[in-house]
Design an enzyme around this catalytic site. Structure first.
Site, PDB file in Angstrom:
ATOM      1  N   ARG A  54     -29.196  65.903 -58.847  1.00  0.00           N
ATOM      2  CA  ARG A  54     -30.495  66.530 -59.005  1.00  0.00           C
ATOM      3  C   ARG A  54     -30.782  66.515 -60.493  1.00  0.00           C
ATOM      4  O   ARG A  54     -30.177  67.278 -61.258  1.00  0.00           O
ATOM      5  CB  ARG A  54     -30.463  67.951 -58.449  1.00  0.00           C
ATOM      6  CG  ARG A  54     -30.458  67.996 -56.930  1.00  0.00           C
ATOM      7  CD  ARG A  54     -31.591  67.218 -56.320  1.00  0.00           C
ATOM      8  NE  ARG A  54     -31.968  67.723 -55.004  1.00  0.00           N
ATOM      9  CZ  ARG A  54     -33.018  67.280 -54.331  1.00  0.00           C
ATOM     10  NH1 ARG A  54     -33.783  66.300 -54.825  1.00  0.00           N
ATOM     11  NH2 ARG A  54     -33.312  67.782 -53.153  1.00  0.00           N
ATOM     12  N   ALA A  66     -33.515  67.871 -46.642  1.00  0.00           N
ATOM     13  CA  ALA A  66     -34.890  68.334 -46.849  1.00  0.00           C
ATOM     14  C   ALA A  66     -35.754  67.160 -47.260  1.00  0.00           C
ATOM     15  O   ALA A  66     -35.240  66.103 -47.641  1.00  0.00           O
ATOM     16  CB  ALA A  66     -34.925  69.413 -47.931  1.00  0.00           C
TER      17      ALA A  66
END
Lengths: 164, 164
Positions: A54, A66
């Site tokens: 990330r 997600a």
């Protein structure tokens, strides 16, 4: 409720920023089409998680699967598509665990959270720029591993699942 | 881990946007100085919440008290300052409930979550542009009122509190 005025001040690739005027004050708002996340548990009783870089965190994080909604896409369809593409999971019994704003102070991201129980493993089809590692945690270990979770939707999802 | 290159593409009032290059791909990232949120329970056993207009949601939301860190400010100091200013609460026994990224896909907001037990009511000093209503929920009602919460940090905070 609606703003008196709105103007786009940044038109980006994934992110737009709008400035809205509400009476006497202005608000900068990150525009977002909405998102979904899935607490997916397979028939062996394992929760499926993804570990990936990330960039905002500058390291890898472990999160529930997600994704971002396409314009006009039903959130349940987004969730099933993301789970199949990211993890290769299909089938299962689906229900809604909750829905929430991720950062309502400055961002328009509304997230639908689903529970998919009894999902079946298959072949994943990750996007080219996604380098995603699948991680499986036995449901019985979740309670003691909450401190390994450093993502808000994952904490909310796992805790709502444990609370059903 | 660090990007190969980074440039500011939007320099706003509260929000900046950076584009980082990581090898072959680029990421748009909303810059944020970090935040805090507090699960505050008073001596009568009530959780303190705030209800306020959230412009991105275009309606009022009920949330645990939260705020943005000042540069260099210790997160626990931010949390105590915000709780005093927003709710007029002081004192109490403080501990850390958790810490997480709110939206690690596109935003650099890292949030520290505290529990403050036995806080004492006083006089609030809200900012001029904050129109905040205080709401108190008995801790015994939290379990049955989770579906009234539509904010990720509030769900995570209340559920972590119920799980201690």
């Amino acid at each position: 409720m609606k703003p008196d005025d709105a103007r786009t001040v940044y038109d980006g690739k994934l992110i737009d920023v709008t400035v809205e005027r509400w009476g006497e004050h202005e608000r900068e708002i990150v525009e977002h089409p909405g998102a979904v996340a899935v607490v997916a548990v397979d028939r062996e009783g394992a929760l499926w998680l993804v570990r990936q870089l990330r960039e905002p965190a500058r390291r890898q994080l472990v999160e529930i699967p997600a994704g971002t909604r396409e314009p006009g896409e039903d959130p349940l369809d987004t969730a099933k598509r993301e789970l199949r593409e990211e993890c290769g999971l299909t089938g299962g019994e689906w229900s809604e665990l909750g829905a929430f704003w991720t950062t309502p102070g400055f961002c328009r991201e509304y997230m639908h959270l689903y529970l998919a129980e009894g999902v079946i493993a298959g072949e994943a089809e990750p996007d080219d720029d996604e380098d995603v590692e699948i991680v499986r945690w036995p449901v019985g270990e979740l309670e003691s591993r909450l401190d390994e979770l450093e993502d808000a939707k994952t904490l909310a999802g796992v805790l709502l699942f444990l609370h059903r």
